[in-house]
Design a protein around this motif. Structure first.
Motif, PDB file in Angstrom:
ATOM      1  N   ASP A  13     -77.110 136.692  84.458  1.00 37.32           N
ATOM      2  CA  ASP A  13     -76.178 135.850  83.702  1.00 37.32           C
ATOM      3  C   ASP A  13     -74.733 136.029  84.132  1.00 37.32           C
ATOM      4  OD1 ASP A  13     -78.149 134.738  82.317  1.00 37.32           O
ATOM      5  OD2 ASP A  13     -77.991 136.057  80.554  1.00 37.32           O
ATOM      6  N   ASN A  14     -74.351 137.278  84.481  1.00 38.21           N
ATOM      7  CA  ASN A  14     -72.936 137.524  84.766  1.00 38.21           C
ATOM      8  C   ASN A  14     -72.566 137.272  86.220  1.00 38.21           C
ATOM      9  OD1 ASN A  14     -74.442 139.593  85.641  1.00 38.21           O
ATOM     10  ND2 ASN A  14     -73.083 141.243  84.932  1.00 38.21           N
ATOM     11  N   VAL A  15     -73.483 136.734  87.012  1.00 40.64           N
ATOM     12  CA  VAL A  15     -73.138 136.363  88.389  1.00 40.64           C
ATOM     13  C   VAL A  15     -72.815 134.870  88.418  1.00 40.64           C
ATOM     14  CG1 VAL A  15     -73.964 136.171  90.751  1.00 40.64           C
ATOM     15  CG2 VAL A  15     -74.569 138.165  89.387  1.00 40.64           C
ATOM     16  N   THR A  16     -71.579 134.578  88.770  1.00 36.98           N
ATOM     17  CA  THR A  16     -71.173 133.166  88.776  1.00 36.98           C
ATOM     18  C   THR A  16     -70.986 132.688  90.216  1.00 36.98           C
ATOM     19  OG1 THR A  16     -68.913 133.926  88.498  1.00 36.98           O
ATOM     20  CG2 THR A  16     -70.060 133.226  86.514  1.00 36.98           C
ATOM     21  N   HIS A  17     -70.637 131.432  90.345  1.00 28.99           N
ATOM     22  CA  HIS A  17     -70.345 130.814  91.648  1.00 28.99           C
ATOM     23  C   HIS A  17     -71.517 130.875  92.610  1.00 28.99           C
ATOM     24  CE1 HIS A  17     -66.340 130.556  90.127  1.00 28.99           C
ATOM     25  NE2 HIS A  17     -66.183 131.859  90.118  1.00 28.99           N
ATOM     26  N   ILE A  18     -72.717 130.742  92.119  1.00 28.48           N
ATOM     27  CA  ILE A  18     -73.855 130.638  93.044  1.00 28.48           C
ATOM     28  C   ILE A  18     -74.429 129.229  92.945  1.00 28.48           C
ATOM     29  CG2 ILE A  18     -76.263 131.311  93.318  1.00 28.48           C
ATOM     30  CD1 ILE A  18     -75.505 134.142  93.196  1.00 28.48           C
ATOM     31  N   VAL A  46     -81.296 134.580  88.602  1.00 30.78           N
ATOM     32  CA  VAL A  46     -79.877 134.898  88.779  1.00 30.78           C
ATOM     33  C   VAL A  46     -79.360 135.569  87.505  1.00 30.78           C
ATOM     34  CG1 VAL A  46     -77.585 133.973  89.240  1.00 30.78           C
ATOM     35  CG2 VAL A  46     -79.611 132.913  90.278  1.00 30.78           C
TER      36      VAL A  46
END
Lengths: 94, 252
Positions: free
Chosen positions: A89-94, A87
């Protein structure tokens, strides 16, 4: 009196966009009063914006005696979890 | 009856109605026919006590004699209470309690709806908050009138008896006196006669659904608004007031 009343399972939606969650049950003589009783029993502290009441006898449940064949086969299927992706780093809410 | 300060008196009437009925409903706590009904009645009672707090706090400010809501609730005697006679009536059985709630909440709902238009903004504000609570009270009580009236032979008879106890107190809800007239003239209060048609229609609709006969109203019992109460109020106040009077400085 309540002994003679059917049991209803109560589901509350905490706020718009969330799903209804089971919170407990009430006795009530009919569907209309089941929702009133659910309101008075489970939403006294602003717990919800929507109530479902379902006759407990209308719920179809899995058989606890069959838990082995029902649920254990999933234990060894680790590949069903999406844990092999990296995933960013800058993808949140997973 | 003339009052030195009709607005103060008017607020006492509104506040005392809610306070006394809230106290009555509290008596059901732990005694209702079912746990769910216990909670319903307690919720109604707490709504009413919340309304009473707001009305009596405001009454204290209007009076300007240093009395707050608690002082007015716990340190007046029966003769100084201005609630209608209906709310002080004993709970009786569940049907009698429901009869009282149905008649009173139906009236109070119309009353608060009208008071949202009051020229006194603090009253209009309290009414706007309370009208939503009372909408539910009237609705829930109506549902129970239908179920008891159109239920078993016993529940029907009890519902009839409960309503019979209360018919004589309906007239007082709509009676106008000098305080009411002064408040209507000032644009603050409600001309209660204007509410009667809507009240009668709502009562008739529920009674019809409950397969119950329409009432033949007896001669109304009056007096609550001027402090002439039934013997029941003194007993209620004794229970409600004895702790704050025994420990006047208690805080929690």
């Amino acid at each position: 009196m309540s002994r003679d009343w059917p049991l209803w399972e109560v589901f509350i939606r905490a706020k718009g966009g969330l799903s209804h969650k089971h919170v407990g049950s009430v006795h009530a003589p009919d569907a209309t009063l089941a929702v009133r009783h659910a309101r008075d029993t489970y939403t006294r502290r602003m717990e919800g914006v929507s109530i479902w009441a379902v006759r407990s006898t209308d719920i179809v449940a899995s058989d606890p005696a069959q838990n082995g064949p029902m649920f254990e086969p999933a234990e060894s299927k680790v590949y069903r979890h999406p844990t092999f992706y990296v995933v960013p780093d800058n993808v949140t809410h997973i | 009856m003339t009052a030195a300060n009709p607005l103060f008196d008017y607020l006492l009437r509104l506040g005392d109605d809610s306070l006394v009925l809230g106290q009555r409903l509290g008596e059901w706590c732990g005694h209702a026919p079912a746990l769910e009904v216990d909670l319903s009645l307690a919720n109604l009672g707490l709504d009413l006590i919340g309304q009473a707090t707001l009305f009596l706090e405001l009454a204290g400010q209007i009076e300007g004699a240093g009395r707050d809501g608690d002082r007015l609730a716990f340190h007046r005697d029966a003769l100084q209470f201005r609630n209608c006679l209906m709310v002080e009536q004993p709970n009786g059985d569940f049907a009698q309690t429901i009869a009282r709630q149905f008649l009173f909440s139906t009236w109070q709902h119309l009353m608060f709806e009208a008071l949202t238009q009051s020229s006194e903004p603090r009253i209009a504000e309290i009414a706007a908050k309370a009208v939503r609570e009372v909408t539910y009270h009237a609705d829930l009580a109506g549902e129970w009138v239908v179920r008891l009236g159109d239920g078993t032979e016993e529940s029907r008879q009890r519902m009839l008896d409960g309503l019979d106890w209360h018919w004589r107190f309906v007239g007082e809800l709509f009676a106008m006196d000098a305080v009411d007239e002064a408040m209507v003239a000032a644009g603050i209060g409600v001309d209660k006669a204007q509410l009667r048609a809507a009240f009668d229609a709502r009562i008739a609709a529920v009674l019809q659904e409950a397969t119950l006969p329409l009432p033949a109203y007896p001669r109304p019992a009056l007096g609550g608004r001027s402090g002439h109460h039934s013997e029941h109020l003194g007993h209620l106040l004794a229970v409600m007031q004895h702790i704050p009077r025994t420990y006047p400085d208690a805080r929690w």
